[in-house]
Design an enzyme around this catalytic site. Structure first.
Site, PDB file in Angstrom:
ATOM      1  N   THR A 298       0.874  -1.192   0.000  1.00 57.66           N
ATOM      2  CA  THR A 298       0.000   0.000   0.000  1.00 57.66           C
ATOM      3  C   THR A 298       0.900   1.226   0.000  1.00 57.66           C
ATOM      4  O   THR A 298       2.098   1.134   0.286  1.00 57.66           O
ATOM      5  CB  THR A 298      -0.871   0.084   1.276  1.00 57.66           C
ATOM      6  OG1 THR A 298      -0.021   0.415   2.390  1.00 57.66           O
ATOM      7  CG2 THR A 298      -1.611  -1.211   1.537  1.00 57.66           C
ATOM      8  N   ASP A 299       0.340   2.382  -0.280  1.00 51.66           N
ATOM      9  CA  ASP A 299       1.081   3.607  -0.004  1.00 51.66           C
ATOM     10  C   ASP A 299       0.817   3.946   1.468  1.00 51.66           C
ATOM     11  O   ASP A 299       0.102   3.233   2.175  1.00 51.66           O
ATOM     12  CB  ASP A 299       0.676   4.733  -0.962  1.00 51.66           C
ATOM     13  CG  ASP A 299       1.750   5.818  -1.044  1.00 51.66           C
ATOM     14  OD1 ASP A 299       2.600   5.882  -0.125  1.00 51.66           O
ATOM     15  OD2 ASP A 299       1.749   6.612  -1.997  1.00 51.66           O
TER      16      ASP A 299
END
Ligand code: BGC
Length: 742
Positions: A298-299
């Site tokens: 994920t960011d």
């Protein structure tokens, strides 16, 4: 002797009993064996990544390890990955060694940590690192070899410090000039992004050193991040699927072909759905159609963003479930371990199966084995010798020289000997920060005092190269922050006096560095004070050189048509000042070409591959860039005037250098598919090559293209469409027409 033998027998027995320790077995098998030995808690821990600030003594990115915290995260919560930090090379080694020692020596299974960094323009979070040009600047070289070399240098200066996982390259297509991360992209063209991006991946992942793990690159941010409707960072994008397939997917596909091992997801929402929860994009497209089997990260805090920012889920539990369902392998949770707690609950409640968790953990462990982390978990003190080396500065200098673009030159450059008294001003004139840009020791770019000492400002470089000239510099650091108007600033009065006495004026204008949302702009015009300064300078009638140091193209006021030169530098890195100076004095022939469209006005901004019913307006178009002297093209030819989809087409052109200096010319081959049911772009780059020509030299350049690549394009489902008809090919002003037969 006997003891030695005994130890050898014990370790052989242990390897035989624990196949994951056997380095002769394939990573896949080792990962499977290890996975089989892990508890649920240990598995979920591997899917979790925390920020360095959660394990330092003062809670910042400063590299003083808080041992009790790291022990608690690694031993009790089994966290498998950390990211970020900033400091000296020596401190990095100590910091990451400390983390790895806990993971390897103090845990049951001894799984090393995968440490992530944003080394996006060199080893940019290390005091002694070489700050290379940012991607937007580098791509103006149209020479993807420079991205390969940049990646190799980054690897050389960072992997030995323990920075195994690099969150680079950015593969978002920079087609929206407002977007505050434009400078991190390789420009607006999908093919340029694909070539530079995949070259970077290959360069970084191919780097090998004895007794050291290898590096993993990360393709980011999948997908549709770079063209939000409002142009502000992480705001919603509305991009038709057809455009996603045609423009945004190709750089990722190229990186997958180059073997990129990991991928980061777009923080934003795309067509009404946060990408982190998108089964369509993360499962159907990414895994099934594009066949990506690496680790998906994920960011930062993005599962939570699906609750707090996108408001797509009521709570973090639902958001976590959606992200896992969509295909996330690891959460960049950053500041806490809520992800671990929630995941355990979801498994206990039967909402996530252990099987699903196994898929992600298998990928993560396989990656750790592939990189050699189990054999070489520690940074290497001997790597310190790779830092601050003069040849690395020279590489940064070459990269900057190849990339800077001369946009205008009406009889000003190279500087003439009679131009003795030079007045230089503007925020970039004597600033290291403006050269290195953001992601330099700090997220927003370190303050002037903490900038890498090896950085040479433009003023310093010019003074060194032209010691006989008289220089006046008006201190303008903070110039666009303090005074309310230009006239009010004492700085401006001083500049006016100096300008009156000078033979020639140099203005280094642009933008102070920014990252992500910090760079959101409400107006694309160059700021008011700099605009006024430029107008005053033009009104003096004196020869004028404008240098643009900026993260994206800021719109300029109308420019005078005589005695004027304009250079685009973007953020050219620590040697950018010297590169600019070399171009200004004429010891380097500028050769960069714009990898993006420089807009003329702030509202009507379009990439060069706009639709035919649109109108392309620009201050300078994509591909524009001048040299000292002319390069001419003639005799554009194709091997045949008609072709079939299965053919290979050979295209040639003569290029001649009519100047007195040798020149590096990027030869850009464009095509126009004249008719298409899904309307076609007015123009499309299909290949490019850079050649060096000696003074007076002519050369034939050939391109070999597959007809299929010329005449197919994706429909709204990503399927290939092929239509017979005419295609126009163009290099410079040379054009020919060829036809695809029925
Ligand atoms: C950025 C990513 C970066 C991550 C870790 C995020 O804010 O969007 O590009 O890799 O932070 O620093």
């Amino acid at each position: 002797m006997l003891i030695g033998l005994l130890l050898l027998v014990i370790s052989t027995c242990s390897v035989l009993a624990q196949p994951y320790k056997n380095k002769l077995l394939p990573p896949e098998e080792r990962a499977k064996d290890l996975l089989g030995r892990m508890s649920l808690d240990e598995k979920i821990g591997q899917m979790t990544q925390l920020c360095a600030s959660s394990i330092t003594l003062d809670g910042t990115k400063k590299l003083d390890l808080n041992l009790s915290k790291i022990r608690s995260y690694i031993i009790q919560e089994h966290v498998g990955s950390f990211l970020s930090g900033t400091g000296k090379a020596e401190k990095w080694i100590e910091f990451i060694r400390g983390i790895q020692e806990v993971a390897v020596k103090e845990t049951r299974l001894g799984i090393p940590i995968l440490f992530g960094m944003d080394n996006v323009h060199g080893s940019n979070y290390t005091d002694e690192g070489t700050m290379l040009p940012h991607n937007l600047t580098l791509s103006c070289s149209f020479d993807a070899k420079l991205a390969y070399q940049a990646a190799q240098l980054t690897a050389l200066e960072s992997i030995g410090l323990g920075h195994i996982w690099n969150f680079a390259p950015v593969l978002d297509v920079g087609k929206n000039p407002w977007w505050p991360r434009l400078y991190e992209t390789f420009g607006e063209d999908p093919l340029v992004c694909a070539r530079f991006g995949s070259a970077f991946v290959s360069g970084f992942q191919a780097y090998k050193e004895k007794d050291l793990a290898q590096g993993a690159s990360c393709a980011k941010h999948f997908i549709g991040y770079s063209d939000p409707k409002s142009s502000w960072d992480r705001t919603p994008s509305e991009i038709p699927d057809q455009q996603l397939y045609e423009v945004f997917v190709p750089p990722f596909r190229a990186a997958f072909r180059a073997g990129v091992k990991t991928l980061m997801v777009n923080s934003g929402e795309l067509n009404g759905e946060p990408v982190h929860g998108s089964k369509k994009w993360l499962h159907e497209q990414l895994r099934k159609n594009l066949g990506f089997d690496g680790v998906v990260l994920t960011d930062i805090k993005d599962i939570l963003k699906m609750v707090e920012m996108h408001r797509a889920y009521e709570n973090e539990e639902d958001a976590t479930l959606a992200a896992i369902d969509a295909g996330i392998d690891m959460s960049m949770a950053c500041s806490n371990t809520d992800f671990i707690r929630i995941m355990k609950k979801l498994v206990t409640e039967g909402k996530i199966s252990e099987n699903r968790i196994n898929q992600s953990v298998q990928r993560i462990l396989k990656l750790k084995f592939e990189l050699g982390l189990f054999e070489f978990p520690y940074p290497k003190t001997a790597s310190l010798k790779n830092m601050s080396r003069p040849e690395h500065y020279r590489q940064a200098l070459e990269a900057a020289k190849e990339s800077i673009v001369m946009l205008e030159n009406q009889d000003v450059l190279p500087l003439k000997p009679e131009m003795k008294h030079i007045a230089i001003a503007g925020p970039g004139a004597h600033s290291r920060r403006m050269l290195n840009g953001a992601w330099t020791l700090e997220w927003l770019g370190a303050e002037e005092e903490r900038q890498p000492a090896a950085t040479v400002t433009l003023l310093e470089a010019l003074k060194k190269k032209l010691p006989q000239s008289k220089w006046t510099w008006t201190d303008s650091v903070g110039f666009d922050r303090k005074a309310k108007s230009l006239e009010e600033s004492t700085y401006f009065q001083t500049w006016k006096n100096e300008a009156e006495k000078a033979d020639i004026l140099v203005l280094a204008l642009g933008e102070w560095p920014y990252s992500e949302f910090k760079g959101n702009a409400s107006d694309l015009m160059l700021d008011e004070k700099q605009t006024q300064l430029l107008q005053y300078a033009q009104a003096t009638g004196k020869p004028l050189i404008v240098i643009l140091m900026e993260g994206r193209p800021r719109v300029l006021p109308k420019l005078r048509k005589d005695k004027m030169a304009v250079l685009f530098a973007g953020h050219p890195g620590m040697a950018g000042g010297e590169a600019l100076a070399e171009i200004m004095i004429g010891s380097c022939n500028p050769s960069g070409k714009l990898s993006f469209t420089y807009p003329k006005n702030t509202v009507h901004t379009l990439p060069y591959y706009h639709k035919m019913s649109d109108k392309y307006e620009y201050a300078w178009p994509f591909g524009h860039g001048l040299h000292f002297g002319d390069v001419n093209y003639n005799s554009l030819q194709a091997s045949d005037s008609t072709f079939q989809t299965s053919d290979s087409i050979s295209i040639s052109i003569s290029v001649s250098n009519n100047s007195k200096m040798s020149v590096k010319e990027a030869v850009l081959l464009f095509q126009t598919d004249e008719v298409g049911r899904i309307t076609r772009p007015a123009s499309q780059l299909v290949d490019f090559k850079r050649v060096e020509l000696k003074p007076g030299e002519s050369r034939k350049i050939r391109f070999q293209l597959l007809a299929k690549d010329l005449c197919t394009y994706p429909d709204g489902e990503g399927r290939e469409v092929t239509e017979p008809g005419f295609h126009r090919l163009r290099i410079g002003s040379e054009q020919i027409r060829i036809r695809l037969k029925k």
